[in-house]
Design an enzyme around this catalytic site. Structure first.
Site, PDB file in Angstrom:
ATOM      1  N   LYS A  56      63.714  45.320  37.320  1.00  0.00           N
ATOM      2  CA  LYS A  56      65.159  45.464  37.556  1.00  0.00           C
ATOM      3  C   LYS A  56      65.847  44.105  37.457  1.00  0.00           C
ATOM      4  O   LYS A  56      66.890  43.967  36.824  1.00  0.00           O
ATOM      5  CB  LYS A  56      65.409  46.084  38.938  1.00  0.00           C
TER       6      LYS A  56
ATOM      7  N   ASP B 236      72.306  53.425  43.842  1.00  0.00           N
ATOM      8  CA  ASP B 236      71.268  54.452  43.745  1.00  0.00           C
ATOM      9  C   ASP B 236      71.863  55.847  43.968  1.00  0.00           C
ATOM     10  O   ASP B 236      71.207  56.849  43.683  1.00  0.00           O
ATOM     11  CB  ASP B 236      70.188  54.200  44.816  1.00  0.00           C
TER      12      ASP B 236
ATOM     13  N   GLN C 233      64.839  49.096  47.819  1.00  0.00           N
ATOM     14  CA  GLN C 233      63.695  49.723  47.155  1.00  0.00           C
ATOM     15  C   GLN C 233      62.944  50.640  48.127  1.00  0.00           C
ATOM     16  O   GLN C 233      62.554  50.219  49.216  1.00  0.00           O
ATOM     17  CB  GLN C 233      62.750  48.624  46.620  1.00  0.00           C
TER      18      GLN C 233
END
Ligand code: NDP
Length: 297
Positions: A54, A121, A98
């Site tokens: 990422k 997200d 994460q």
């Protein structure tokens, strides 16, 4: 193999190029640099790989990447304090924590402490509610990537029968909402679904998000259907080497389907591309600017 291959790798490269173009425009015309903060707690090897990837792709797109690697024993209050700091930082437009988090941390509490406008997200309860009611939201990256590929392949999805196998909050449910938003007739199947094979055979669009290697065989697929394989499963291959397979049995499904995504090289590369796209979208929204077309749902 009669099915058309939907090349997620190539599609993701096009999305990233579009993102990079928009980043250049934001910098040159508005002096803005979209910034993505990624928070990793602990040293889970798979998470470390994702976070590295990422960070690399964020930088390649010309965006600012802020990595926060925290000790596995980090307390909830310290993690919440970091998120509050990132929420208040004008250089940070997207925040990603994460998952999975270590067991002593409450994932729902942590995710819901992110400013919904920076929740790239799309897991914050506000974004879930906005998506569910058809309002502008941050859309979860993996289902967004699947939707983009489906729209690209079919144009309109209106009236198609879609079956999503899997009802997780991160893939199955938001995928179903997005397909409903594009006027598909949607069925969500899961581990208690009766006659799963029959349900799948009714699908013009079959999305597999199960986490079971090659579970869906070709004779569950309607001839000509589009198969989107979200699954990423590592299995034992020849000579003790491992290989990645999806949730559908690619060889037999590709004989029957009209189009299919491979694993690897299908949905996977689209997920990070959509994360970058969401960060640009969040940056535009935060600054009252027009969002780039085709980078969100
Ligand atoms: P979860 O484990 O959270 O959910 C799996 C879902 O599959 C559940 O709803 C479960 O049903 C259902 N299921 C399990 N077994 C069966 C069965 N035998 N028949 C029908 N349904 C079944 O997984 P995720 O949604 O997080 O991920 C799914 C897959 O997608 C995984 O392989 C994961 O690695 C991959 N993935 C890939 C991403 C990418 O970037 N390409 C991103 C995220 C995930 P129930 O609810 O009844 O238990």
């Amino acid at each position: 193999m009669p099915a058309t291959l939907i090349d997620g790798k190539a599609f993701a490269a096009r999305v990233r190029a579009k993102v990079a173009d928009h980043v250049t425009r934001l910098r040159e015309e508005h002096g803005l640099v979209p910034g993505l903060a990624v928070v990793l707690v602990g040293e889970d090897p798979a998470s470390q790989v994702y976070v590295r990837s990422k960070g690399k792709q964020t930088a390649e797109a010309g965006m600012a990447s802020f990595e926060h690697k925290l000790d596995v024993k980090t307390s909830e209050s310290d993690l919440l304090a970091l998120i509050a700091k990132l929420n208040a930082d004008p250089e940070v437009h997207g925040i990603l924590v994460q998952l999975p988090l270590p067991a002593h941390l409450d994932s729902d509490l942590v995710i819901n402490s992110i400013d919904p406008a920076k929740d790239v997200d799309g897991f914050h309860i506000s974004n879930v509610g906005l998506l569910g009611t058809g309002q502008k939201s941050m859309v979860p990256c993996t289902p967004l990537g699947c939707l983009m590929m489906l729209r690209d392949h079919h144009g309109s999805l209106s009236g198609m029968n879609a079956v999503v196998v899997g009802r997780s909050n991160i893939v199955g449910k938001p995928m179903a909402q997005l397909l409903l938003g594009d006027s598909c007739t949607v069925t969500i199947a899961h581990s208690r679904t009766r006659n799963l094979a029959e349900v799948c055979r009714g699908a013009d669009i079959l999305v597999a998000a199960v986490g079971r290697p090659e579970m869906i065989p070709g004779d569950w697929v309607k001839p000509g259907a589009t198969v989107i394989d979200v699954g990423i499963n590592r299995v034992e291959g020849a000579e003790g080497k491992t290989r990645l397979v999806g949730d559908v049995d690619f060889a037999s499904c590709a004989e029957v389907a009209g189009a299919i995504t491979p694993v690897p090289g299908g949905v996977g590369p689209m997920t990070i591309a959509c994360l970058l796209a969401n960060t640009v979208t969040a940056c535009c929204r935060a600054n009252g600017l027009t969002e780039p077309e085709g980078l969100t749902a």
